[in-house]
Design a protein around this motif. Structure first.
Motif, PDB file in Angstrom:
ATOM      1  N   GLN A   1       0.839  -1.200   0.000  1.00 59.07           N
ATOM      2  CA  GLN A   1       0.000   0.000   0.000  1.00 59.07           C
ATOM      3  C   GLN A   1       0.876   1.253   0.000  1.00 59.07           C
ATOM      4  O   GLN A   1       1.987   1.247   0.501  1.00 59.07           O
TER       5      GLN A   1
ATOM      6  N   TYR B   1      -7.468  15.247   1.041  1.00 58.97           N
ATOM      7  CA  TYR B   1      -8.131  15.865   2.183  1.00 58.97           C
ATOM      8  C   TYR B   1      -7.063  16.415   3.122  1.00 58.97           C
ATOM      9  O   TYR B   1      -5.968  15.860   3.237  1.00 58.97           O
TER      10      TYR B   1
ATOM     11  N   PHE C   1      -7.073  17.446   7.272  1.00 57.09           N
ATOM     12  CA  PHE C   1      -7.808  17.430   8.522  1.00 57.09           C
ATOM     13  C   PHE C   1      -7.005  18.163   9.588  1.00 57.09           C
ATOM     14  O   PHE C   1      -5.774  18.099   9.618  1.00 57.09           O
TER      15      PHE C   1
ATOM     16  N   GLN D   1      -6.664  18.289  13.753  1.00 53.83           N
ATOM     17  CA  GLN D   1      -7.039  17.587  14.968  1.00 53.83           C
ATOM     18  C   GLN D   1      -6.380  18.242  16.170  1.00 53.83           C
ATOM     19  O   GLN D   1      -5.159  18.434  16.189  1.00 53.83           O
TER      20      GLN D   1
ATOM     21  N   GLN E   1      -9.778  15.545  20.587  1.00 60.54           N
ATOM     22  CA  GLN E   1     -10.906  15.748  19.683  1.00 60.54           C
ATOM     23  C   GLN E   1     -10.800  14.852  18.457  1.00 60.54           C
ATOM     24  O   GLN E   1      -9.711  14.409  18.076  1.00 60.54           O
ATOM     25  N   ALA E   2     -11.932  14.625  17.843  1.00 54.86           N
ATOM     26  CA  ALA E   2     -11.934  13.939  16.554  1.00 54.86           C
ATOM     27  C   ALA E   2     -11.375  14.878  15.487  1.00 54.86           C
ATOM     28  O   ALA E   2     -11.405  16.098  15.645  1.00 54.86           O
ATOM     29  N   PRO E   3     -10.865  14.322  14.407  1.00 50.96           N
ATOM     30  CA  PRO E   3     -10.397  15.176  13.307  1.00 50.96           C
ATOM     31  C   PRO E   3     -11.547  15.965  12.700  1.00 50.96           C
ATOM     32  O   PRO E   3     -12.715  15.584  12.836  1.00 50.96           O
ATOM     33  N   ARG E   4     -11.190  17.036  12.014  1.00 49.56           N
ATOM     34  CA  ARG E   4     -12.190  17.820  11.299  1.00 49.56           C
ATOM     35  C   ARG E   4     -11.618  18.201   9.949  1.00 49.56           C
ATOM     36  O   ARG E   4     -10.465  18.640   9.869  1.00 49.56           O
ATOM     37  N   THR E   5     -12.429  18.057   8.910  1.00 50.10           N
ATOM     38  CA  THR E   5     -11.956  18.359   7.567  1.00 50.10           C
ATOM     39  C   THR E   5     -11.822  19.860   7.363  1.00 50.10           C
ATOM     40  O   THR E   5     -12.763  20.609   7.626  1.00 50.10           O
TER      41      THR E   5
ATOM     42  N   TYR F   1      -3.427  16.433   9.235  1.00 48.72           N
ATOM     43  CA  TYR F   1      -3.256  15.195   8.495  1.00 48.72           C
ATOM     44  C   TYR F   1      -3.786  15.359   7.083  1.00 48.72           C
ATOM     45  O   TYR F   1      -4.860  15.930   6.878  1.00 48.72           O
TER      46      TYR F   1
ATOM     47  N   ALA G   1      -9.433   2.641  -1.535  1.00 43.71           N
ATOM     48  CA  ALA G   1      -8.719   2.680  -0.263  1.00 43.71           C
ATOM     49  C   ALA G   1      -8.187   4.085  -0.020  1.00 43.71           C
ATOM     50  O   ALA G   1      -7.974   4.856  -0.953  1.00 43.71           O
ATOM     51  N   LYS G   2      -8.034   4.405   1.242  1.00 46.80           N
ATOM     52  CA  LYS G   2      -7.506   5.717   1.627  1.00 46.80           C
ATOM     53  C   LYS G   2      -6.250   5.494   2.464  1.00 46.80           C
ATOM     54  O   LYS G   2      -6.095   4.466   3.122  1.00 46.80           O
TER      55      LYS G   2
ATOM     56  N   PHE H   1      -3.758   7.807   5.228  1.00 46.08           N
ATOM     57  CA  PHE H   1      -3.389   9.043   5.911  1.00 46.08           C
ATOM     58  C   PHE H   1      -1.876   9.218   5.880  1.00 46.08           C
ATOM     59  O   PHE H   1      -1.119   8.237   5.916  1.00 46.08           O
TER      60      PHE H   1
ATOM     61  N   GLY I   1       1.444  10.771   7.997  1.00 46.29           N
ATOM     62  CA  GLY I   1       1.824  10.639   9.396  1.00 46.29           C
ATOM     63  C   GLY I   1       1.500  11.853  10.253  1.00 46.29           C
ATOM     64  O   GLY I   1       1.668  11.802  11.476  1.00 46.29           O
TER      65      GLY I   1
END
Lengths: 109, 124
Positions: free
Chosen positions: A1, A36, A38, A40, A44-48, A89, A97-98, A100, A102
């Motif tokens: 991958q 994308y 993001f 973070q 907290q959760a990530p946000r676009t 990120y 497939a996606k 991320f 690091g």
């Protein structure tokens, strides 16, 4: 991958400009990777912030912009504010497939 | 308002299985592709899997080596992640998310929906 690479850390002064980049081990990043970005913050959760290379959501501050630059996806922050200190990120798409990157820890100092 | 609520996390022994759930509300779940993403303590985000709106397609990260299975029940507005042969390296916060939906004309639109995450700890 595929492996997606980002700068581990960057520092920007308040009011300054910084560019974060996102590369792919498979070759140049293109619009087909639908990049994308993001943000973070701790706990907290990530946000676009950015989708599809350069598109913004309604909550994305105008000081953030996305682009394709030199075979990479790029996130530029112009006029950094203390609240922008966070992890950033990128995520690239590879036919379903996606992957991320690091992440880049951005310090505003 | 939009909500994604994960559940099913907890402490599990190495080699055992666990199933996570993600209950959606406030948006047309059956018209949204869904993802699972995890983040080990102090580490980066890792994309795990995606499932199309009608479950006709699933995609997985190579690193999972066939141990995880994604599914959905659109009648219950719920996404699942079956995790088998767990190891300590699977310890993480697991998020469900949706980044894209399809309208009634089959046009795609971008969204940003995330759950609060559920912690899975694999430990003996």
């Amino acid at each position: 991958q595929a492996v997606v690479t980002q700068e581990p850390s960057l520092t920007v002064s308040p009011g300054g400009t910084v560019t974060l980049t996102c590369g792919s081990s498979t070759g140049p990043v293109t619009s087909a990777h639908y990049p994308y970005w993001f943000q973070q913050k701790p706990g907290q959760a990530p946000r676009t912030l950015i989708y599809g290379s350069k598109n913004k959501h309604s909550w994305t501050p105008a000081r953030f912009s996305g682009s394709l630059l030199g075979g990479k996806a790029a996130l530029t922050l112009s006029g950094a504010q203390p609240d922008d200190e966070a992890d950033y990120y990128c995520m690239l798409s590879y036919t379903g497939a996606k992957v991320f990157g690091g992440g880049t820890k951005l310090t505003v100092l | 308002q939009v909500q994604l609520v994960e559940s099913g996390g907890g402490v599990v022994q190495p080699g055992r299985s666990l199933r996570l759930s993600c209950e959606a509300s406030g948006f047309p779940f059956s018209r949204h592709a869904m993802y699972w993403v995890r983040q080990a303590p102090g580490k980066w985000l890792e994309w795990l899997t995606a499932i199309s709106y009608d479950a006709s397609n699933q995609y997985y990260a190579d690193s999972l080596k066939g141990r995880f299975t994604v599914s959905r029940d659109n009648s219950k507005n719920t996404l699942y992640l079956q995790m088998d042969s767990l190891s300590t390296e699977d310890t993480a916060v697991y998020y469900c998310a949706s980044l894209i939906g399809r309208d009634r004309s089959d046009n795609y639109y971008d969204v940003d929906y995330w759950g609060q995450g559920t912690l899975v700890t694999v430990s003996s």
